[in-house]
Design a protein around this motif. Sequence first.
Motif, PDB file in Angstrom:
ATOM      1  N   LYS A  80       0.829  -1.216   0.000  1.00 21.66           N
ATOM      2  CA  LYS A  80       0.000   0.000   0.000  1.00 21.66           C
ATOM      3  C   LYS A  80       0.859   1.260   0.000  1.00 21.66           C
ATOM      4  O   LYS A  80       0.509   2.259  -0.629  1.00 21.66           O
ATOM      5  CB  LYS A  80      -0.953  -0.009   1.201  1.00 21.66           C
ATOM      6  CG  LYS A  80      -2.098  -0.986   1.020  1.00 21.66           C
ATOM      7  CD  LYS A  80      -3.020  -1.017   2.215  1.00 21.66           C
ATOM      8  CE  LYS A  80      -4.155  -2.004   1.965  1.00 21.66           C
ATOM      9  NZ  LYS A  80      -4.991  -2.220   3.166  1.00 21.66           N
ATOM     10  N   LEU A  81       1.987   1.191   0.703  1.00 18.58           N
ATOM     11  CA  LEU A  81       2.924   2.327   0.706  1.00 18.58           C
ATOM     12  C   LEU A  81       3.453   2.569  -0.712  1.00 18.58           C
ATOM     13  O   LEU A  81       3.533   3.716  -1.164  1.00 18.58           O
ATOM     14  CB  LEU A  81       4.084   2.062   1.676  1.00 18.58           C
ATOM     15  CG  LEU A  81       5.184   3.132   1.731  1.00 18.58           C
ATOM     16  CD1 LEU A  81       4.628   4.483   2.177  1.00 18.58           C
ATOM     17  CD2 LEU A  81       6.314   2.701   2.651  1.00 18.58           C
ATOM     18  N   GLN A  82       3.776   1.492  -1.398  1.00 20.84           N
ATOM     19  CA  GLN A  82       4.248   1.606  -2.784  1.00 20.84           C
ATOM     20  C   GLN A  82       3.180   2.229  -3.689  1.00 20.84           C
ATOM     21  O   GLN A  82       3.487   3.074  -4.530  1.00 20.84           O
ATOM     22  CB  GLN A  82       4.652   0.233  -3.323  1.00 20.84           C
ATOM     23  CG  GLN A  82       6.053  -0.194  -2.896  1.00 20.84           C
ATOM     24  CD  GLN A  82       6.505  -1.436  -3.645  1.00 20.84           C
ATOM     25  OE1 GLN A  82       5.759  -2.391  -3.795  1.00 20.84           O
ATOM     26  NE2 GLN A  82       7.728  -1.427  -4.124  1.00 20.84           N
ATOM     27  N   LYS A  83       1.927   1.819  -3.485  1.00 21.30           N
ATOM     28  CA  LYS A  83       0.816   2.372  -4.273  1.00 21.30           C
ATOM     29  C   LYS A  83       0.699   3.879  -4.050  1.00 21.30           C
ATOM     30  O   LYS A  83       0.518   4.648  -4.995  1.00 21.30           O
ATOM     31  CB  LYS A  83      -0.507   1.697  -3.895  1.00 21.30           C
ATOM     32  CG  LYS A  83      -0.722   0.351  -4.560  1.00 21.30           C
ATOM     33  CD  LYS A  83      -2.082  -0.212  -4.195  1.00 21.30           C
ATOM     34  CE  LYS A  83      -2.284  -1.579  -4.815  1.00 21.30           C
ATOM     35  NZ  LYS A  83      -3.556  -2.191  -4.381  1.00 21.30           N
ATOM     36  N   LEU A  84       0.786   4.292  -2.780  1.00 22.88           N
ATOM     37  CA  LEU A  84       0.690   5.719  -2.455  1.00 22.88           C
ATOM     38  C   LEU A  84       1.857   6.483  -3.081  1.00 22.88           C
ATOM     39  O   LEU A  84       1.660   7.543  -3.693  1.00 22.88           O
ATOM     40  CB  LEU A  84       0.688   5.920  -0.934  1.00 22.88           C
ATOM     41  CG  LEU A  84       0.623   7.374  -0.455  1.00 22.88           C
ATOM     42  CD1 LEU A  84      -0.686   8.039  -0.872  1.00 22.88           C
ATOM     43  CD2 LEU A  84       0.801   7.459   1.057  1.00 22.88           C
ATOM     44  N   ASN A  85       3.066   5.935  -2.956  1.00 18.05           N
ATOM     45  CA  ASN A  85       4.257   6.582  -3.531  1.00 18.05           C
ATOM     46  C   ASN A  85       4.149   6.716  -5.048  1.00 18.05           C
ATOM     47  O   ASN A  85       4.563   7.732  -5.621  1.00 18.05           O
ATOM     48  CB  ASN A  85       5.523   5.798  -3.170  1.00 18.05           C
ATOM     49  CG  ASN A  85       5.902   5.958  -1.706  1.00 18.05           C
ATOM     50  OD1 ASN A  85       5.421   6.876  -1.029  1.00 18.05           O
ATOM     51  ND2 ASN A  85       6.745   5.079  -1.210  1.00 18.05           N
ATOM     52  N   GLN A  86       3.571   5.696  -5.705  1.00 19.97           N
ATOM     53  CA  GLN A  86       3.420   5.730  -7.165  1.00 19.97           C
ATOM     54  C   GLN A  86       2.419   6.794  -7.615  1.00 19.97           C
ATOM     55  O   GLN A  86       2.490   7.286  -8.734  1.00 19.97           O
ATOM     56  CB  GLN A  86       2.998   4.348  -7.680  1.00 19.97           C
ATOM     57  CG  GLN A  86       4.156   3.362  -7.751  1.00 19.97           C
ATOM     58  CD  GLN A  86       3.696   1.916  -7.826  1.00 19.97           C
ATOM     59  OE1 GLN A  86       2.501   1.632  -7.965  1.00 19.97           O
ATOM     60  NE2 GLN A  86       4.633   0.991  -7.721  1.00 19.97           N
TER      61      GLN A  86
END
Length: 201
Positions: A80-86
């Motif tokens: 989810k952190l990766q999704k937000l960063n993307q």
Amino acid sequence: MKVLGITGGVGAGKSTVLDYIAKMYHARVIQADQVGHLLMSPGQVCYYRITETFGSGILKADQNINRSKLADIVFQDHEKLQKLNQIVHPAVKEYIVNEIKKERTAKKVSFVVIEAALLIEDHYETICDEFWYVYTSDDVRRKRLKQARGYSDEKVKQIIKNQMRDNVFRQHCQFVVDNSSNIVENTYEQIDRGLIEHEFL
């Protein structure tokens, strides 16, 4: 017009450096974190994508994103952190590039300074002429984080543990400002020297 990237660990005193450069050298300072907050506000580019991805449960009564609730969600789940960063990081970078273009056209500032926690990881070398590293010893950072932000020993330990290592910062940066001293003029002198030597003035 040159572009200077400023980075360093949490509690290193980057804001001291930024405030001095903005005040003394008539430079435009852009902080990636502030840009991110702007782009997450209602009607802005990241707002709808974030609410679509994470649901309306992250919204406050005024429809603004509850950033602390969002942080709790993403820091417990790497995916989810990766999704937000993307969603956020490319938008922040695009915004900064456009602001630099505006400043180059207006010709009203001497140079632009970008401060970003992920300056190195997000490859801001494509935008910046060089990177500067604001260094402060771990002991001083611990003291400052506890005094200024009221953080517990455990929280400070966790923050420092998760930061990029000193040698990696030094490897990617062309100039180091040692901000460990309690005498702020020592920091200012280094900034003055760096800006002259690295031809920002």
